[in-house]
Structure formats: structure tokens, C-alpha cells
Design a protein around this motif. Structure first.
Motif, PDB file in Angstrom:
ATOM      1  N   UNK A 276       0.822  -1.211   0.000  1.00  0.00           N
ATOM      2  CA  UNK A 276       0.000   0.000   0.000  1.00  0.00           C
ATOM      3  C   UNK A 276       0.853   1.257   0.000  1.00  0.00           C
ATOM      4  N   UNK A 277       1.977   1.229   0.669  1.00  0.00           N
ATOM      5  CA  UNK A 277       2.875   2.384   0.652  1.00  0.00           C
ATOM      6  C   UNK A 277       3.424   2.618  -0.754  1.00  0.00           C
ATOM      7  N   UNK A 278       3.719   1.538  -1.449  1.00  0.00           N
ATOM      8  CA  UNK A 278       4.168   1.671  -2.840  1.00  0.00           C
ATOM      9  C   UNK A 278       3.056   2.275  -3.694  1.00  0.00           C
ATOM     10  N   UNK A 279       1.817   1.821  -3.486  1.00  0.00           N
ATOM     11  CA  UNK A 279       0.674   2.377  -4.217  1.00  0.00           C
ATOM     12  C   UNK A 279       0.470   3.846  -3.861  1.00  0.00           C
ATOM     13  N   UNK A 280       0.597   4.170  -2.580  1.00  0.00           N
ATOM     14  CA  UNK A 280       0.448   5.559  -2.134  1.00  0.00           C
ATOM     15  C   UNK A 280       1.427   6.463  -2.884  1.00  0.00           C
ATOM     16  N   UNK A 281       2.687   6.048  -2.933  1.00  0.00           N
ATOM     17  CA  UNK A 281       3.697   6.881  -3.591  1.00  0.00           C
ATOM     18  C   UNK A 281       3.465   6.946  -5.100  1.00  0.00           C
ATOM     19  N   UNK A 282       2.937   5.866  -5.675  1.00  0.00           N
ATOM     20  CA  UNK A 282       2.575   5.893  -7.092  1.00  0.00           C
ATOM     21  C   UNK A 282       1.450   6.905  -7.329  1.00  0.00           C
ATOM     22  N   UNK A 283       0.411   6.852  -6.505  1.00  0.00           N
ATOM     23  CA  UNK A 283      -0.729   7.757  -6.675  1.00  0.00           C
ATOM     24  C   UNK A 283      -0.331   9.218  -6.473  1.00  0.00           C
ATOM     25  N   UNK A 284       0.614   9.457  -5.590  1.00  0.00           N
ATOM     26  CA  UNK A 284       1.031  10.832  -5.290  1.00  0.00           C
ATOM     27  C   UNK A 284       2.185  11.304  -6.182  1.00  0.00           C
ATOM     28  N   UNK A 285       2.756  10.402  -6.963  1.00  0.00           N
ATOM     29  CA  UNK A 285       3.923  10.741  -7.756  1.00  0.00           C
ATOM     30  C   UNK A 285       3.608  11.010  -9.210  1.00  0.00           C
ATOM     31  N   UNK A 286       4.637  10.872 -10.033  1.00  0.00           N
ATOM     32  CA  UNK A 286       4.501  11.225 -11.452  1.00  0.00           C
ATOM     33  C   UNK A 286       4.638  10.026 -12.385  1.00  0.00           C
ATOM     34  N   UNK A 287       4.694   8.812 -11.810  1.00  0.00           N
ATOM     35  CA  UNK A 287       4.774   7.631 -12.661  1.00  0.00           C
ATOM     36  C   UNK A 287       3.508   7.496 -13.497  1.00  0.00           C
ATOM     37  N   UNK A 288       3.689   7.083 -14.736  1.00  0.00           N
ATOM     38  CA  UNK A 288       2.549   6.975 -15.638  1.00  0.00           C
ATOM     39  C   UNK A 288       1.802   5.666 -15.476  1.00  0.00           C
ATOM     40  N   UNK A 289       2.477   4.635 -14.976  1.00  0.00           N
ATOM     41  CA  UNK A 289       1.875   3.307 -14.989  1.00  0.00           C
ATOM     42  C   UNK A 289       2.272   2.531 -13.737  1.00  0.00           C
ATOM     43  N   UNK A 290       1.256   1.960 -13.039  1.00  0.00           N
ATOM     44  CA  UNK A 290       1.553   1.122 -11.877  1.00  0.00           C
ATOM     45  C   UNK A 290       2.034  -0.259 -12.326  1.00  0.00           C
ATOM     46  N   UNK A 291       1.310  -0.858 -13.246  1.00  0.00           N
ATOM     47  CA  UNK A 291       1.676  -2.184 -13.758  1.00  0.00           C
ATOM     48  C   UNK A 291       2.797  -2.010 -14.782  1.00  0.00           C
TER      49      UNK A 291
END
Length: 301
Positions: A276-291
Motif C-alpha cells: 500500500x505504501x508503494x501504491x500511495x507513492x505511485x498515486x502521489x507521484x509522477x509515474x505513468x503506470x503502476x503495472x
């Protein structure tokens, strides 16, 4: 066009226990998005892992892919009493999501399983398959692009749906239908009604409430999710889903709650907070794709 060799390469990350769990999750969701028999084979090989959280997510993704090639692996998991209840539950739900009548007899048999989470899941899956047979079509497409364990109710009044959701005398299938209808209605009132569901029902029911709140992603549900995550009296399978929901919502307050439980004594809670922390940082960051499994593979080539 994704090649079978690329699928296998992403699969190696998924199956490598030495890899960080967030990287394995990203590989898993890459394979889910790619789809196809090679991806199903890779995912199905992961059920020997020691992480109940990962295996739960493997079964979830196989159900969402709706590929009948996954049925044998899911049946083995459902019927294996050595697998953790939350893994067996998710295998039963995945079989219902795939939706082929051939699994109906097995699901009926495990509707009487001594593990209540497994029994209730299989009862729901049987009702979903019977609903499909009666209506001759899939339930209305989810706005969240998910295959749900029950079709949403036709009702859209939040107060009436909340009443059904919280009424423990009603059949579980009806309460699930109210749950998914509330999710589809959306908004603050629906989020608060769903959050009330974290205080009632079986562990399976509360687990599903956490999942739905993660889809809805409304900040009004953060206090209730945080309270459930931090409660040592709550079932680990509920706490795990609340952690993942907080990671998806990624609003103020979520980070503190996840960090506070990152060293929890329960492995599934601890690992859920890590993911969930990884998801949190993805949602708050600038990465275009989680998968991003394919992106990482191509970058390393």
C-alpha cells in the motif's frame, strides 16, 4: 504485441521470492493486463509461495482475467485445506468471476466448508452463477472495470441501500448487491454508508467493504479504514484490505496510518502496508503506470 518470452520474463519477477513484494505485485498486475494463456500459466505457478497476501492477489487477478484456463489451478487452491482461508476464499470468488457453469457443483459443495470465509464466498459465487443463468447475461459493467461477486442492486437511493447493507437479517447476496450499488452511486454519503459496514457482518463482508472503499477512493472513508487497520481485534484479512484501500485513496492521513502498521505482528497486514505504501507513492507521484513490468523489462534490455 507482447511476446511469450516477455511474459515469461515478467513472470520470473513475480515468482522470485527474493524480489521486493511491491515489485512482484507490479509484475502480477502487468500479467493480468497482458492476459492470455502464458500469463495465466505464470500466475498459476505462484500458489506455492509463502505469502498469503501474494497468493490472495494471484487468485484475484485470475478471476478478473476470466480465462477458463485458470480454473484447474483455482480449483486446486479452493480444495486445499493447507492454503490459508483468505487464499481459498479468493479462489472461490475467482471461480465465480470466471462464471462457467462447470464449477457450480464444486462451489455448492464448498458452500458448506467448515471455514466460514470459504463457505460464504462459495455461497455468493453460486448465487452469482445462478443469477447469470437466470438473466442470460453478465451484470451491468462495473464503472471500475472489475468483475464483482454480485451484480449491483437497481436501487440508487443511498439511505435505502445503507439500510439493506447494514441489515444482518438479509441474505448476504442482497447486502453485497447494495454494497456494489453504493459504490457505483459514489460520493461522500455513499462512502460513509459503506464505511459503516466496517462495523458489522462477517469478516468476509467487512473485507469486501474495505475493497470497495479502495475502489471508491473517497477521503470520507479514511477515518473508518484507519480505525479498522489499527484494530488488533479485527481480522487480519479485513485489516489487509483496509491497508490497500488507504494506499489507493492516498489522501492526507493515509501515509501515517500505513507507516504505523508497517511493522505489524501479522504478516499479511505488514505486507499489505508495504504494498500500500508503494501504491500511495505511485498515486502521489509522477509515474505513468503502476503495472510497469514490461516498461522495466524494456528499459533493462
Amino acid at each position: 504485441m507482447v511476446t511469450e518470452q516477455e511474459v515469461e520474463a515478467v513472470g520470473r519477477t513475480l515468482l522470485d521470492a527474493a524480489q521486493p513484494l511491491p515489485a512482484r505485485f507490479r509484475a502480477l498486475f502487468t500479467l493480468r493486463n497482458v492476459g492470455g494463456r502464458a500469463a495465466v500459466r505464470c500466475i498459476s505457478r505462484g500458489f506455492g509461495d509463502s505469502s498469503a497476501l501474494l497468493k490472495h492477489e494471484l487468485a484475484y487477478c485470475l478471476g478478473q482475467m476470466r480465462d477458463a484456463a485458470a480454473i484447474p489451478a483455482l480449483l486446486r487452491v479452493l480444495q486445499d485445506p493447507r492454503q490459508e482461508p483468505m487464499v481459498r476464499h479468493e479462489a472461490g470468488e475467482a471461480l465465480g468471476a470466471i462464471g462457467t457453469p462447470e464449477v457450480l457443483d464444486v462451489l455448492k459443495r464448498y458452500s458448506e466448508d467448515p471455514v466460514v470465509e470459504v463457505a460464504e464466498t462459495c455461497q455468493l459465487a453460486v448465487r452469482r452463477l445462478e443469477w447469470l443463468q437466470e438473466h442470460g447475461e453478465d451484470p451491468g459493467a462495473s464503472p471500475y472495470l472489475s468483475v464483482d461477486p454480485a451484480p449491483p442492486a437497481e436501487e440508487t437511493d443511498v439511505a435505502k441501500l445503507r439500510e439493506t447493507l447494514l441489515d444482518e437479517s438479509r441474505p448476504l447476496f442482497e447486502r453485497y448487491r447494495a454494497m456494489f450499488a453504493l459504490r457505483n452511486v459514489g460520493g461522500r454519503d455513499a462512502a460513509l454508508a459503506l464505511a459503516d459496514g466496517l462495523r458489522c457482518g462477517s469478516a468476509l463482508f467487512r473485507h469486501e467493504i474495505g475493497y470497495v472503499l479502495g475502489q471508491l477512493r473517497h477521503e470520507a472513508s479514511v477515518p473508518a479504514l484507519t480505525a479498522a487497520l489499527r484494530s488488533r481485534a479485527e481480522s487480519p484479512m479485513v485489516r489487509h484490505e483496509c491497508a490497500e484501500a488507504l494506499g489507493s485513496i492516498a489522501r492526507d492521513g493515509c501515509l501515517e496510518a500505513l507507516r504505523a502498521c508497517a511493522g505489524d505482528a501479522e504478516r499479511v497486514v505488514r505486507e499489505s502496508c508495504e504494498v500500500a505504501l508503494d501504491m500511495y507513492h505511485y498515486e502521489r507521484g509522477s509515474q505513468l503506470q503502476y503495472a510497469d513490468g514490461l516498461c522495466k523489462l524494456q528499459a533493462s534490455a
